[in-house]
Design a protein around this motif. Structure first.
Motif, PDB file in Angstrom:
ATOM      1  N   ASP A   1       0.801  -1.226   0.000  1.00 13.57           N
ATOM      2  CA  ASP A   1       0.000   0.000   0.000  1.00 13.57           C
ATOM      3  C   ASP A   1       0.834   1.277   0.000  1.00 13.57           C
ATOM      4  OD1 ASP A   1      -2.196  -1.611   0.060  1.00 13.57           O
ATOM      5  OD2 ASP A   1      -2.542  -1.420   2.213  1.00 13.57           O
ATOM      6  N   TYR A   2       2.053   1.197   0.538  1.00 14.27           N
ATOM      7  CA  TYR A   2       2.849   2.414   0.661  1.00 14.27           C
ATOM      8  C   TYR A   2       4.037   2.444  -0.304  1.00 14.27           C
ATOM      9  CZ  TYR A   2       5.406   6.308   2.723  1.00 14.27           C
ATOM     10  OH  TYR A   2       6.070   7.499   2.906  1.00 14.27           O
ATOM     11  N   TYR A   3       4.950   1.477  -0.177  1.00 10.50           N
ATOM     12  CA  TYR A   3       6.214   1.593  -0.904  1.00 10.50           C
ATOM     13  C   TYR A   3       6.096   1.286  -2.399  1.00 10.50           C
ATOM     14  CZ  TYR A   3       8.917   2.922   3.089  1.00 10.50           C
ATOM     15  OH  TYR A   3       9.406   3.642   4.155  1.00 10.50           O
ATOM     16  N   VAL A   4       5.143   0.473  -2.804  1.00 12.28           N
ATOM     17  CA  VAL A   4       4.926   0.287  -4.244  1.00 12.28           C
ATOM     18  C   VAL A   4       4.507   1.605  -4.892  1.00 12.28           C
ATOM     19  CG1 VAL A   4       3.447  -0.801  -5.977  1.00 12.28           C
ATOM     20  CG2 VAL A   4       4.415  -2.171  -4.135  1.00 12.28           C
ATOM     21  N   ASN A   5       3.574   2.302  -4.255  1.00 10.94           N
ATOM     22  CA  ASN A   5       3.121   3.597  -4.775  1.00 10.94           C
ATOM     23  C   ASN A   5       4.169   4.685  -4.566  1.00 10.94           C
ATOM     24  OD1 ASN A   5       0.210   2.958  -5.529  1.00 10.94           O
ATOM     25  ND2 ASN A   5       0.275   2.248  -3.427  1.00 10.94           N
ATOM     26  N   PHE A   6       4.944   4.566  -3.492  1.00  8.03           N
ATOM     27  CA  PHE A   6       6.064   5.478  -3.247  1.00  8.03           C
ATOM     28  C   PHE A   6       7.064   5.399  -4.397  1.00  8.03           C
ATOM     29  CE2 PHE A   6      10.321   6.313  -1.629  1.00  8.03           C
ATOM     30  CZ  PHE A   6      10.164   7.451  -0.857  1.00  8.03           C
ATOM     31  N   ILE A   7       7.384   4.183  -4.852  1.00  5.55           N
ATOM     32  CA  ILE A   7       8.331   3.990  -5.955  1.00  5.55           C
ATOM     33  C   ILE A   7       7.778   4.577  -7.251  1.00  5.55           C
ATOM     34  CG2 ILE A   7       9.377   2.222  -7.436  1.00  5.55           C
ATOM     35  CD1 ILE A   7       9.633   0.491  -4.905  1.00  5.55           C
ATOM     36  N   ILE A   8       6.488   4.349  -7.509  1.00  4.95           N
ATOM     37  CA  ILE A   8       5.878   4.894  -8.731  1.00  4.95           C
ATOM     38  C   ILE A   8       5.960   6.416  -8.739  1.00  4.95           C
ATOM     39  CG2 ILE A   8       3.682   5.198  -9.951  1.00  4.95           C
ATOM     40  CD1 ILE A   8       2.947   2.352  -9.044  1.00  4.95           C
ATOM     41  N   TYR A   9       5.652   7.030  -7.606  1.00  4.57           N
ATOM     42  CA  TYR A   9       5.665   8.500  -7.533  1.00  4.57           C
ATOM     43  C   TYR A   9       7.076   9.058  -7.695  1.00  4.57           C
ATOM     44  CZ  TYR A   9       5.284  13.194  -5.599  1.00  4.57           C
ATOM     45  OH  TYR A   9       5.372  14.553  -5.423  1.00  4.57           O
ATOM     46  N   TYR A  10       8.027   8.506  -6.954  1.00 10.05           N
ATOM     47  CA  TYR A  10       9.375   9.075  -6.981  1.00 10.05           C
ATOM     48  C   TYR A  10      10.162   8.681  -8.229  1.00 10.05           C
ATOM     49  CZ  TYR A  10       9.016  11.314  -2.493  1.00 10.05           C
ATOM     50  OH  TYR A  10       8.635  12.162  -1.471  1.00 10.05           O
ATOM     51  N   ALA A  11       9.797   7.575  -8.863  1.00 13.16           N
ATOM     52  CA  ALA A  11      10.439   7.237 -10.140  1.00 13.16           C
ATOM     53  C   ALA A  11      10.133   8.298 -11.183  1.00 13.16           C
ATOM     54  CB  ALA A  11       9.964   5.867 -10.618  1.00 13.16           C
ATOM     55  N   ASN A  12       8.895   8.789 -11.187  1.00 12.43           N
ATOM     56  CA  ASN A  12       8.532   9.861 -12.117  1.00 12.43           C
ATOM     57  C   ASN A  12       9.128  11.193 -11.695  1.00 12.43           C
ATOM     58  OD1 ASN A  12       6.233   9.277 -14.360  1.00 12.43           O
ATOM     59  ND2 ASN A  12       6.128   7.793 -12.707  1.00 12.43           N
TER      60      ASN A  12
ATOM     61  N   ASN B   1      -3.466   7.705  -9.326  1.00 11.79           N
ATOM     62  CA  ASN B   1      -4.036   6.619  -8.518  1.00 11.79           C
ATOM     63  C   ASN B   1      -3.088   6.227  -7.392  1.00 11.79           C
ATOM     64  OD1 ASN B   1      -6.371   6.419 -10.121  1.00 11.79           O
ATOM     65  ND2 ASN B   1      -5.313   5.127 -11.601  1.00 11.79           N
ATOM     66  N   SER B   2      -1.797   6.241  -7.678  1.00 10.31           N
ATOM     67  CA  SER B   2      -0.809   5.948  -6.629  1.00 10.31           C
ATOM     68  C   SER B   2      -0.831   7.023  -5.547  1.00 10.31           C
ATOM     69  CB  SER B   2       0.590   5.853  -7.240  1.00 10.31           C
ATOM     70  OG  SER B   2       0.675   4.777  -8.138  1.00 10.31           O
ATOM     71  N   ASN B   3      -0.965   8.278  -5.967  1.00 11.95           N
ATOM     72  CA  ASN B   3      -1.035   9.374  -4.998  1.00 11.95           C
ATOM     73  C   ASN B   3      -2.256   9.252  -4.095  1.00 11.95           C
ATOM     74  OD1 ASN B   3       1.293  10.644  -5.856  1.00 11.95           O
ATOM     75  ND2 ASN B   3       0.247  11.944  -7.328  1.00 11.95           N
ATOM     76  N   GLU B   4      -3.371   8.807  -4.670  1.00 10.05           N
ATOM     77  CA  GLU B   4      -4.591   8.635  -3.877  1.00 10.05           C
ATOM     78  C   GLU B   4      -4.381   7.560  -2.806  1.00 10.05           C
ATOM     79  OE1 GLU B   4      -9.404   7.947  -4.506  1.00 10.05           O
ATOM     80  OE2 GLU B   4      -8.021   7.722  -6.196  1.00 10.05           O
ATOM     81  N   THR B   5      -3.740   6.457  -3.197  1.00  8.00           N
ATOM     82  CA  THR B   5      -3.463   5.383  -2.234  1.00  8.00           C
ATOM     83  C   THR B   5      -2.494   5.853  -1.154  1.00  8.00           C
ATOM     84  OG1 THR B   5      -3.772   3.757  -4.000  1.00  8.00           O
ATOM     85  CG2 THR B   5      -2.692   3.002  -1.997  1.00  8.00           C
ATOM     86  N   LEU B   6      -1.476   6.614  -1.555  1.00  5.30           N
ATOM     87  CA  LEU B   6      -0.510   7.149  -0.592  1.00  5.30           C
ATOM     88  C   LEU B   6      -1.181   8.092   0.392  1.00  5.30           C
ATOM     89  CD1 LEU B   6       2.681   7.938  -2.728  1.00  5.30           C
ATOM     90  CD2 LEU B   6       2.505   6.317  -0.841  1.00  5.30           C
ATOM     91  N   THR B   7      -2.097   8.936  -0.112  1.00  8.97           N
ATOM     92  CA  THR B   7      -2.790   9.891   0.760  1.00  8.97           C
ATOM     93  C   THR B   7      -3.673   9.165   1.777  1.00  8.97           C
ATOM     94  OG1 THR B   7      -2.809  11.541  -1.014  1.00  8.97           O
ATOM     95  CG2 THR B   7      -4.337  11.883   0.811  1.00  8.97           C
TER      96      THR B   7
ATOM     97  N   ASP C   1      -1.432   7.688   4.291  1.00  7.15           N
ATOM     98  CA  ASP C   1      -0.891   8.792   5.084  1.00  7.15           C
ATOM     99  C   ASP C   1      -1.896   9.262   6.133  1.00  7.15           C
ATOM    100  OD1 ASP C   1       1.431  10.339   5.403  1.00  7.15           O
ATOM    101  OD2 ASP C   1       0.439  12.060   4.509  1.00  7.15           O
ATOM    102  N   LYS C   2      -3.140   9.418   5.704  1.00  7.12           N
ATOM    103  CA  LYS C   2      -4.190   9.875   6.624  1.00  7.12           C
ATOM    104  C   LYS C   2      -4.460   8.847   7.721  1.00  7.12           C
ATOM    105  CE  LYS C   2      -6.916  12.878   3.593  1.00  7.12           C
ATOM    106  NZ  LYS C   2      -8.225  13.042   2.923  1.00  7.12           N
TER     107      LYS C   2
ATOM    108  N   ASN D   1      -6.342  17.534   9.313  1.00  6.18           N
ATOM    109  CA  ASN D   1      -6.553  18.792   9.999  1.00  6.18           C
ATOM    110  C   ASN D   1      -7.958  19.302   9.749  1.00  6.18           C
ATOM    111  OD1 ASN D   1      -6.553  20.255   7.484  1.00  6.18           O
ATOM    112  ND2 ASN D   1      -4.331  20.056   7.496  1.00  6.18           N
ATOM    113  N   VAL D   2      -8.342  20.347  10.482  1.00  9.01           N
ATOM    114  CA  VAL D   2      -9.709  20.856  10.420  1.00  9.01           C
ATOM    115  C   VAL D   2     -10.048  21.378   9.041  1.00  9.01           C
ATOM    116  CG1 VAL D   2     -11.274  22.612  11.341  1.00  9.01           C
ATOM    117  CG2 VAL D   2      -9.717  21.403  12.882  1.00  9.01           C
ATOM    118  N   LYS D   3      -9.108  22.058   8.413  1.00  7.04           N
ATOM    119  CA  LYS D   3      -9.362  22.658   7.108  1.00  7.04           C
ATOM    120  C   LYS D   3      -9.791  21.628   6.078  1.00  7.04           C
ATOM    121  CE  LYS D   3      -7.135  25.401   3.500  1.00  7.04           C
ATOM    122  NZ  LYS D   3      -5.880  26.011   3.042  1.00  7.04           N
TER     123      LYS D   3
END
Length: 362
Positions: free
Chosen positions: A53-64, A126-132, A135-136, A144-146
């Motif tokens: 859930d985290y590092y697979v999507n982490f690799i996709i994001y940072y590879a780009n 889609n990877s960013n959505e999974t990371l978020t 993260d949450k 946060n409240v906002k």
């Protein structure tokens, strides 16, 4: 394709992937050292979940993210090696022009660009959505409240149609003091109010409590009240939030649709969303610029060897990245020309690359 083209293209793609595979483990190691204590706090979080859930999507994001840097360094590295081994001298001796020499480089740049465009527009969001979500749930950096609560919100749904909500909880999907109004020009023709409004994600309907409907005719008004009323509106709780990170979670088609709907709804500043949309194209296109710039800097054998080429190249790369970050910040400001600012780093470095190409061609 000549044997020479195949040889250079193989070295181009091989060096690029090798450099990328060096940078990604470094990024993972740094991230693990920063987050290891947060992972250990959650006893129900397995290693498999962290990886999937985290590092697979982490690799996709940072590879780009690392793509321009990895491409630039790799092209300088293996082109300098060709020059130091006098292979480029042999190529020139075979009456192969500098422009012809660049052909396999640009074939490789096209492969990288097409792949990066597909990733940036469809896969990375889609990877960013999974990371978020991860993260949450476990890090709570966005909790946060906002981003969980909207207060005194009004929005235009279409021509002559408006909503107003006193407050709405994004996590609970519940709000209070809701009103929906329809106008014919300046004249109100329909108004719906409710003390409480609840969003049902299952069937995409809104449930109103203690509602009142008022229809206004030329000679009379019609008023209806009740306790419960289910209806459909062309918005969802997600449309009530305008925070930057949401744009990173939408595919380009979804992002364009969101921007068009938001414009119709009267949202004034959508530049942060335009920045994300344009950046998904400008970054992959920079592959051509980085490739040409790297070759022009390193195709000659220099006294300082590969080290001087790498130093100059990395310096230029960090200037480019800094320039891009400044352009993103300025592009998100209301009233700025977002497209011009986001493309500006490519224009500037593209001009520099073209100048060096003309100089190298001689």
């Amino acid at each position: 394709m000549r044997i020479l083209d195949k040889y250079i293209l193989k070295r181009y793609l091989g060096s690029f992937l090798f450099t990328l595979f060096i940078l990604i483990p470094i990024a993972i190691a740094i991230d693990v050292s920063e987050k290891i204590d947060k992972f250990l706090r959650h006893t129900n979080l397995s290693v498999g979940e962290i990886i999937e859930d985290y590092y697979v999507n982490f690799i996709i994001y940072y590879a780009n993210t690392f793509m321009p840097l990895a491409l630039f360094i790799s092209v300088i590295f293996f082109t300098s090696k060709l020059a130091n081994n006098t292979e480029i001298i042999a190529i020139n001796s075979a009456s192969i022009s500098f422009t012809r020499f660049l052909k396999p480089y640009f074939i490789g740049a096209t492969i990288v660009t097409v792949y990066a465009l597909y990733m940036n527009h469809y896969v990375v969001p889609n990877s960013n959505e999974t990371l978020t979500k991860f993260d949450k749930k476990y890090f709570a950096t966005h909790n946060n409240v906002k981003e969980n609560y909207v207060k005194e919100f009004s929005m235009r749904l279409g021509k002559g149609r408006y909503i107003y909500i006193q407050n709405f909880g994004i996590r609970t999907n519940r709000g209070y003091d809701f009103s929906y109004e329809e106008y014919d020009g300046l004249k109100m023709k329909y108004r719906l109010t409710a003390n409480e409004i609840t969003w049902s994600k299952r069937d995409s309907t809104f449930k109103l409590s203690s509602y009142s409907k008022r229809r206004i005719f030329n000679d009379r008004d019609s008023i209806e009240t009740g306790r419960k009323f289910d209806t459909i509106f062309d918005f969802s709780p997600r449309d009530l939030l305008y925070v930057d990170y949401l744009s990173k979670e939408m595919t380009s088609a979804e992002l364009k649709s969101f921007i068009e709907k938001s414009k119709l709804r009267g949202v004034k500043n959508l530049n942060a969303y335009y920045v994300e949309l344009y950046k998904r194209t400008t970054l992959p296109i920079s592959s051509y610029i980085m490739t040409l710039l790297a070759v022009c800097l390193s195709f000659r054998k220099k006294r300082g060897g590969m080290g001087i080429n790498m130093a100059v190249g990395i310096g230029l790369m960090f200037i480019y990245v800094f320039f891009m970050k400044v352009a993103e910040v300025l592009g998100a400001v209301a009233g700025s020309n977002t497209m011009l600012l986001i493309w500006m780093p490519n224009f500037v470095f593209g001009s520099l690359a073209f100048y060096l190409y003309l100089k190298s061609k001689k």
